[in-house]
Every structure is written in structure tokens, then in C-alpha cells.
Design a protein around this motif. Structure first.
Motif, mmCIF file in Angstrom:
data_model
loop_
_atom_site.group_PDB
_atom_site.id
_atom_site.type_symbol
_atom_site.label_atom_id
_atom_site.label_comp_id
_atom_site.label_asym_id
_atom_site.label_seq_id
_atom_site.Cartn_x
_atom_site.Cartn_y
_atom_site.Cartn_z
ATOM 1 N N ARG A 394 -3.085 -4.556 -13.229
ATOM 2 C CA ARG A 394 -1.647 -4.363 -13.066
ATOM 3 C C ARG A 394 -0.899 -5.672 -13.275
ATOM 4 O O ARG A 394 -1.443 -6.754 -13.009
ATOM 5 C CB ARG A 394 -1.354 -3.874 -11.636
ATOM 6 N N LEU A 395 0.345 -5.581 -13.705
ATOM 7 C CA LEU A 395 1.155 -6.785 -13.889
ATOM 8 C C LEU A 395 1.517 -7.390 -12.534
ATOM 9 O O LEU A 395 1.621 -8.588 -12.396
ATOM 10 C CB LEU A 395 2.434 -6.445 -14.656
ATOM 11 N N SER A 396 1.715 -6.550 -11.508
ATOM 12 C CA SER A 396 2.166 -7.063 -10.208
ATOM 13 C C SER A 396 0.988 -7.291 -9.266
ATOM 14 O O SER A 396 0.133 -6.421 -9.127
ATOM 15 C CB SER A 396 3.129 -6.067 -9.569
ATOM 16 N N VAL A 397 0.998 -8.460 -8.607
ATOM 17 C CA VAL A 397 -0.045 -8.716 -7.598
ATOM 18 C C VAL A 397 0.321 -8.045 -6.268
ATOM 19 O O VAL A 397 -0.485 -8.029 -5.338
ATOM 20 C CB VAL A 397 -0.253 -10.226 -7.316
ATOM 21 N N ASP A 398 1.542 -7.540 -6.185
ATOM 22 C CA ASP A 398 1.991 -6.997 -4.902
ATOM 23 C C ASP A 398 1.712 -5.515 -4.746
ATOM 24 O O ASP A 398 2.117 -4.900 -3.768
ATOM 25 C CB ASP A 398 3.486 -7.293 -4.707
ATOM 26 N N ILE A 399 1.040 -4.913 -5.729
ATOM 27 C CA ILE A 399 0.659 -3.505 -5.600
ATOM 28 C C ILE A 399 -0.842 -3.434 -5.336
ATOM 29 O O ILE A 399 -1.638 -4.087 -6.002
ATOM 30 C CB ILE A 399 1.036 -2.726 -6.882
ATOM 31 N N ILE A 400 -1.191 -2.620 -4.342
ATOM 32 C CA ILE A 400 -2.598 -2.471 -3.946
ATOM 33 C C ILE A 400 -2.944 -0.999 -4.055
ATOM 34 O O ILE A 400 -2.143 -0.140 -3.684
ATOM 35 C CB ILE A 400 -2.792 -2.956 -2.484
ATOM 36 N N LYS A 401 -4.123 -0.686 -4.586
ATOM 37 C CA LYS A 401 -4.567 0.712 -4.613
ATOM 38 C C LYS A 401 -5.773 0.847 -3.698
ATOM 39 O O LYS A 401 -6.856 0.332 -3.988
ATOM 40 C CB LYS A 401 -4.959 1.093 -6.045
ATOM 41 N N SER A 402 -5.592 1.524 -2.583
ATOM 42 C CA SER A 402 -6.675 1.665 -1.610
ATOM 43 C C SER A 402 -6.992 3.143 -1.450
ATOM 44 O O SER A 402 -6.130 3.922 -1.019
ATOM 45 C CB SER A 402 -6.222 1.057 -0.272
ATOM 46 N N GLY A 403 -8.188 3.538 -1.840
ATOM 47 C CA GLY A 403 -8.585 4.945 -1.716
ATOM 48 C C GLY A 403 -7.626 5.881 -2.439
ATOM 49 O O GLY A 403 -7.444 7.020 -2.025
ATOM 50 N N GLY A 404 -6.988 5.403 -3.501
ATOM 51 C CA GLY A 404 -6.065 6.236 -4.283
ATOM 52 C C GLY A 404 -4.621 6.120 -3.837
ATOM 53 O O GLY A 404 -3.726 6.574 -4.533
ATOM 54 N N TYR A 405 -4.368 5.545 -2.654
ATOM 55 C CA TYR A 405 -2.987 5.344 -2.214
ATOM 56 C C TYR A 405 -2.446 4.051 -2.808
ATOM 57 O O TYR A 405 -3.120 3.015 -2.746
ATOM 58 C CB TYR A 405 -2.904 5.202 -0.686
ATOM 59 N N LYS A 406 -1.220 4.131 -3.336
ATOM 60 C CA LYS A 406 -0.572 2.916 -3.829
ATOM 61 C C LYS A 406 0.204 2.289 -2.682
ATOM 62 O O LYS A 406 1.029 2.958 -2.057
ATOM 63 C CB LYS A 406 0.374 3.292 -4.953
ATOM 64 N N LEU A 407 -0.087 1.038 -2.407
ATOM 65 C CA LEU A 407 0.540 0.372 -1.264
ATOM 66 C C LEU A 407 1.284 -0.860 -1.754
ATOM 67 O O LEU A 407 0.853 -1.511 -2.704
ATOM 68 C CB LEU A 407 -0.536 -0.052 -0.247
ATOM 69 N N SER A 408 2.378 -1.190 -1.073
ATOM 70 C CA SER A 408 3.127 -2.380 -1.442
ATOM 71 C C SER A 408 2.790 -3.496 -0.461
ATOM 72 O O SER A 408 3.010 -3.370 0.746
ATOM 73 C CB SER A 408 4.623 -2.069 -1.371
ATOM 74 N N ALA A 409 2.278 -4.609 -1.005
ATOM 75 C CA ALA A 409 1.983 -5.763 -0.150
ATOM 76 C C ALA A 409 3.265 -6.221 0.550
ATOM 77 O O ALA A 409 3.243 -6.596 1.723
ATOM 78 C CB ALA A 409 1.406 -6.897 -1.002
ATOM 79 N N LEU A 410 4.384 -6.140 -0.151
ATOM 80 C CA LEU A 410 5.656 -6.618 0.411
ATOM 81 C C LEU A 410 6.080 -5.779 1.611
ATOM 82 O O LEU A 410 6.562 -6.289 2.615
ATOM 83 C CB LEU A 410 6.753 -6.571 -0.657
ATOM 84 N N GLU A 411 5.871 -4.450 1.498
ATOM 85 C CA GLU A 411 6.243 -3.558 2.599
ATOM 86 C C GLU A 411 5.372 -3.855 3.829
ATOM 87 O O GLU A 411 5.875 -3.927 4.957
ATOM 88 C CB GLU A 411 6.053 -2.103 2.151
ATOM 89 N N ILE A 412 4.068 -4.045 3.593
ATOM 90 C CA ILE A 412 3.167 -4.312 4.736
ATOM 91 C C ILE A 412 3.500 -5.678 5.353
ATOM 92 O O ILE A 412 3.563 -5.829 6.581
ATOM 93 C CB ILE A 412 1.694 -4.218 4.288
#
Ligand code: MLC
Ligand code: AMP
Length: 496
Positions: A394-412
Motif C-alpha cells: 500500500r502507498l500509506s503506512v497508516d493503513i493496517i489490514k488485520s484478519g481482513g479488517y482495514k484499520l487506521s493507525a491514525l484512528e487508533i
């Protein structure tokens, strides 16, 4: 009457079983009748909900589908909520979508009663809707109307509402029904969450469009699924890579006789699909080695539906996501902004077609930025190798895919910063065999403070869905930053 195609098609399937649970069977006609009743309750005195947002917190099953169809049939926009969401997440989704009504099953009434009062929402308990309705009272719905808002995490701190019209949804369904040859004989388990496109479109809507039968489950329980597999319950199976990893672990640790029986049943299915995150080639090959089944891997995104897929007939290549699906146009653009015209050169995946979403809810500027001359910019990088696309990252380092869920590092990070002991933090996704990526946080504590991962996880439970909660915590004296003062997440990775 001019009605939505998924509804008129259901009329043709009549008494055929649409949903089958342990204790019950519901026909297509049952879905039509009950969704009509709920639609009339939603409409009340009004003749058309005119795209009012109707949120619902309902587990997979008859009430979920009939509520979804009821909202569509009465002219509303569905806002499906995550059944395991924490209260602040529910509040954000309800407020951002400007929902006016929340529909729940009685089991979830207590979870939302105070929120519905706070946000001045009408609370409708679906079991309390009485049976009095006539088809004639339902409005005509033009397919250009908005139909659904799904919340997706991304490069902004708060999730964005992805708006799809009925036409978008129909195009997404038709593309998959054609590519994967859905038929009324198909039978599929549904254990993925129903606030995301994988469960909603690829499984539930494609099956109901085709006259197939769904077995809904409130969550993924491996023993239950194994029991149903043993009785030959399914012809088609869709899951995220984490589930295949868990299935392999379970099969490898069971007695040979039982394993052989299960493996034969998996082998008999007509199609098994993986998606929502990268399926490691090693997992793909292990699954083929165990069952003889060649998994079909595909690639998609909330904003576009499915875009790329290995073929139903033809080579299913491990580590690749195949070719553009019917009615979907895909191109790659390199870092210089030029179209990639040769194999092996990486570029960002851009997508065009009738399945591409309408807009981000109330965010015209972000919607505009997300398109390049009419092509949606996915933020995912790929190359073409021997005609097939392969995802590179991915272009963004702030997106995480965990078990199929897309998560935002910034939100966490924004939530973790509310912890009284945390002064600074950086959230990243660490490579993980089971989850694909695992949420980890590097944190600087306030002077003299102490914090351990278990305590942090407990504190997080009231504030975020459990799958977002960091599984690792690393305490550091300072976060690595570049000359501009921005945290360098690649260095944070190295610290772990
Ligand atoms: C559960 N846990 C997770 C997790 N799921 N942790 C990190 N990431 C996840 N995805 C945690 C729980 O919080 C819990 O922690 C522990 O693991 C056990 O929970 P569980 O509920 O028993 O786990 P399980 O049922 O095995 O769930 C795993 C899963 C689930 C893979 C079934 O994560 C899932 O349904 N993922 C699919 C998500 C999805 O549909 N994505 C599609 C998005 S659309 P604790 O602390 O309580 O023990 C999209 C587009 C496209 O991506 O292309 O399809
Ligand atoms: P979501 O925003 O939850 O819809 O997730 C979409 C994202 O999941 C895509 O942008 C990809 O990063 C990822 N994704 C989906 N399918 C695949 C796949 N087969 N391989 C790699 N990544 C995938």
C-alpha cells in the motif's frame, strides 16, 4: 411496479430456501413478506424515506436481511453497524451518517438505548414490528438513488462513509455472479461481519440475487463450520486469509481419520475463495496440498467492490489476484503519474466502472481527491506479471489490514492518546502469520508512569472494537522522527 432488481428477482425464487439456520428455514417469499412489513413500519405516515439514513445493529440472519431490504424498499439508505463496536464508534457512525432511526433486535436494545436518546434517534426493535402491510404502499425506487453507507478506515483519522447507489451495488453483484458462475443450486456459509462489503455483497447479496441458500452464523466458529462441512452443506465458501490459516492449523492438529473426512468434503466444493487481504502463496499451496482445492484469490475494496480475480476457469495463481472482473476497468499509474504499459513495472491500481462508489458521505473534497480523471485511486500498488496482477503493498503506512479488517493507525493513535499515561505513540502493523498484520504500538509514557500491554488492552475495550486493540506494546524514550518532526514509521517497525 418498478422495484429494485434484487426484490423482483426474489419474487421469481418464491418458496425456495433463502436462509437456513439450525432451527429454521426462510424462503424468498418470507423475506419479501417480512421486509414489506418492516418497510411499512419504517415509512409510518410517509410515502418514501427519500434517502434517510437508517442504521441497524443486527447479527447475520433473517432479521438482518429483512431489515436491509425493508430500508431499501422504503427508499432509505442502509447504515449497517458493527455488532461488536464500542459505544464511541457507534456514536461516531450514527452522528456522521446523520441517521434518524436505529433498528435493532431486542438483544441489542440495551446497548443502544442511551445513545438513541442522546442523538435523538427513533429506536425500532425489529421483533416488535407487527404484520400489516401491502406492497402497494411502497414507493418506486430509482436505481440511481443512494442505497448504502459503509464506514471504512483509511488515511484520515476517522472512518469515512462510502456511499453506494443501487446501481453501484447491482453492478458489483452482477460482475461476481457472472465471473464465479453463481447459481440457484449454490449453498454458502456466512460468518463474516455484515458491516463490510465482503459479507454484504460478495456473500449475502450475490447469493440472494442468484436464488442460492445462505447459512448465516453470528461469528466464525470453527467446530460448527467443520460439522456443516462434514455433512456436505456447502457448494461455495468465501473467507479471509486468516480463516484459511486457522482452518489449516485445525486440520493439521486433528486425528488422521477425521482430517481425511473433512478434507474430502472441502475438496468437493465447487469453489473456495479468499480475499480482503493478501493470501500468502505458502497458505494457498498448503491448502491445495491438503485438500486438492485451488483457492481463487480476488482483490477488492469498499469503494469499488471487487476489481481483480483469478479466473473461475483457468489458472489460479498463488500470490496473484488475476485479471479485471467483468464490467471493471483497471489501470496502473507509476510514481511519475504515467500509465504503466509494460509488465513488471509497479504502479498504483486505479479503477473505473459502474460498481465504483458514488461519494464519501459529506466529504466532497476527499471524494474529488480520490479520483484521477474519473479513475478511483485505490492506494494499492501492483505489477502485472505474465498477464496477472500481483499486489505489492500500500502507498500509506497508516493503513493496517488485520484478519481482513482495514484499520487506521491514525484512528487508533488518537484513541490511545486519551490514555492518561501515554504522552506520544505510533501505531504500526507488524507482519504476522495468522492476522496478516498485527496492531502494535510504540509509546512514550508520561514521567514516572508504568503501563503493560494487558492493562492497556483492558482500558481500550470501552473505546474501540476488540480487533483494533494493539496486541503488542513497546515502551520507548522517544519516537523516531525525521527532520520535519514526523514520526518515521519504518524505523518504528525496526524497533520491534
Ligand atoms: C478477532 N480478533 C482480532 C481479529 N478478529 N484481532 C485482530 N484482527 C482481527 N481481525 C481478536 C478478538 O478481538 C479476540 O481478542 C480474539 O481475536 C478472538 O476473537 P474471535 O472473535 O474469536 O476471533 P475469530 O472469530 O477467530 O475472528 C477472526 C476472523 C474475524 C478472521 C473471523 O477477524 C473476521 O471476521 N475478519 C473478517 C473481516 C472482514 O470481513 N473484512 C472484510 C472487509 S471488506 P480477545 O482479546 O478478546 O481474545 C474488504 C474488501 C474486500 O476488505 O476485498 O473484501
Ligand atoms: P477495505 O477498505 O476494508 O474494503 O479493504 C480493501 C483493501 O484490502 C484493499 O485496498 C487492499 O489493500 C486489501 N485487499 C483486498 N483484497 C486483497 C488481496 N487479495 N490481496 C491483497 N490485499 C487485498
Amino acid at each position: 411496479m418498478n422495484e429494485l432488481e434484487i426484490i423482483s428477482r426474489a419474487r421469481g425464487f418464491g418458496d425456495k430456501v433463502a436462509l437456513r439456520t439450525e432451527n429454521n428455514e426462510h424462503s424468498y417469499q418470507d423475506l419479501l413478506t417480512r421486509s414489506g412489513e418492516i418497510a411499512s413500519a419504517l415509512l409510518g405516515e410517509s410515502g418514501d424515506l427519500r434517502e434517510a439514513r437508517i442504521a441497524f445493529l443486527i447479527p447475520a440472519g433473517f432479521d438482518y436481511v429483512t431489515t436491509q431490504w425493508a430500508i431499501w424498499r422504503s427508499g432509505g439508505v442502509t447504515v449497517p453497524l458493527c455488532i461488536s463496536a464500542a459505544e464511541p464508534e457507534l456514536e461516531y457512525t450514527l452522528s456522521d451518517s446523520q441517521s434518524t432511526v436505529i433498528v435493532v433486535t431486542s438483544a441489542y436494545r440495551d446497548k443502544v438505548v442511551s445513545l438513541s436518546e442522546k442523538l435523538d434517534l427513533q429506536l425500532l426493535v425489529v421483533e416488535e414490528v407487527s404484520a400489516s402491510f401491502s406492497d402497494k404502499s411502497l414507493p418506486e425506487i430509482s436505481p440511481e438513488r443512494r442505497a448504502m453507507i459503509l464506514y471504512t478506515s483509511g488515511t484520515t483519522s476517522k472512518p469515512k462513509g462510502v456511499v453506494a447507489t443501487h446501481l453501484n451495488i447491482q453492478a458489483q453483484i452482477e460482475s461476481l455472479v457472472e465471473a464465479w458462475e453463481w447459481s440457484p443450486d449454490d449453498r454458502i456459509p456466512l460468518f463474516l461481519p455484515l458491516h463490510h462489503i465482503h459479507g454484504i455483497i460478495n456473500i449475502c447479496s450475490c447469493a440472494l440475487w442468484s436464488g442460492a441458500a445462505i447459512e448465516p452464523f453470528t461469528h466464525f466458529d470453527i467446530d460448527t463450520i467443520f460439522n456443516r462441512i462434514k455433512s456436505g452443506a456447502y457448494s461455495i465458501f468465501m473467507a479471509v486469509p486468516t480463516i484459511y490459516v486457522k482452518l489449516i492449523q485445525a486440520l493439521e492438529s486433528m486425528a488422521v481419520d477425521e482430517r481425511d473426512m473433512l478434507v474430502n468434503c472441502f475438496a468437493e466444493m465447487r469453489l473456495m475463495i479468499s480475499g480482503s487481504a493478501a493470501l500468502p502463496a505458502s497458505v494457498h499451496e498448503k491448502w491445495t496440498g491438503l485438500t486438492g482445492q485451488k483457492l481463487l484469490e480476488r482483490y477488492g475494496m469498499t469503494e469499488i467492490g471487487m476489481a481483480l480475480s483469478n479466473p473461475f476457469h483457468g489458472e489460479r495463481r498463488p500470490g496473484s489476484v488475476g485479471l479485471a472482473l467483468p464490467k471493471v476497468e483497471v489501470r496502473l499509474k507509476n510514481e511519475q503519474g504515467d500509465l504503466v504499459s509494460v509488465e513488471d513495472e509497479p504502479g498504483e491500481i486505479q479503477v473505473k466502472g459502474p460498481g465504483v462508489f458514488h461519494e464519501y458521505w459529506n466529504r466532497p473534497d476527499i471524494t474529488a481527491e480520490s479520483f484521477d480523471d474519473g479513475w478511483f485511486r485505490t492506494g494499492d500498488m501492483a505489477v502485472i506479471e505474465s498477464a496477472y496482477y500481483r499486489i505489492m503493498g500500500r502507498l500509506s503506512v497508516d493503513i493496517i489490514k488485520s484478519g481482513g479488517y482495514k484499520l487506521s493507525a491514525l484512528e487508533i493513535e488518537a484513541t490511545l492518546l486519551q490514555h492518561p499515561d501515554i504522552s506520544e505513540c505510533a501505531v504500526i502493523g507488524l507482519p504476522d502469520d495468522t492476522w496478516g498484520e498485527m496492531v502494535a504500538v510504540a509509546a512514550v509514557l508520561e514521567l514516572g508512569a508504568k503501563l503493560e500491554i494487558d492493562e492497556l488492552r483492558r482500558w481500550c475495550r470501552d473505546l474501540m472494537s476488540t480487533y483494533k486493540i494493539p496486541k503488542r506494546l513497546l515502551l520507548v524514550e522517544a519516537l523516531p522522527r525525521n527532520a520535519m518532526g514526523k514520526v518515521t514509521k519504518t524505523t518504528v517497525h525496526d524497533l520491534f
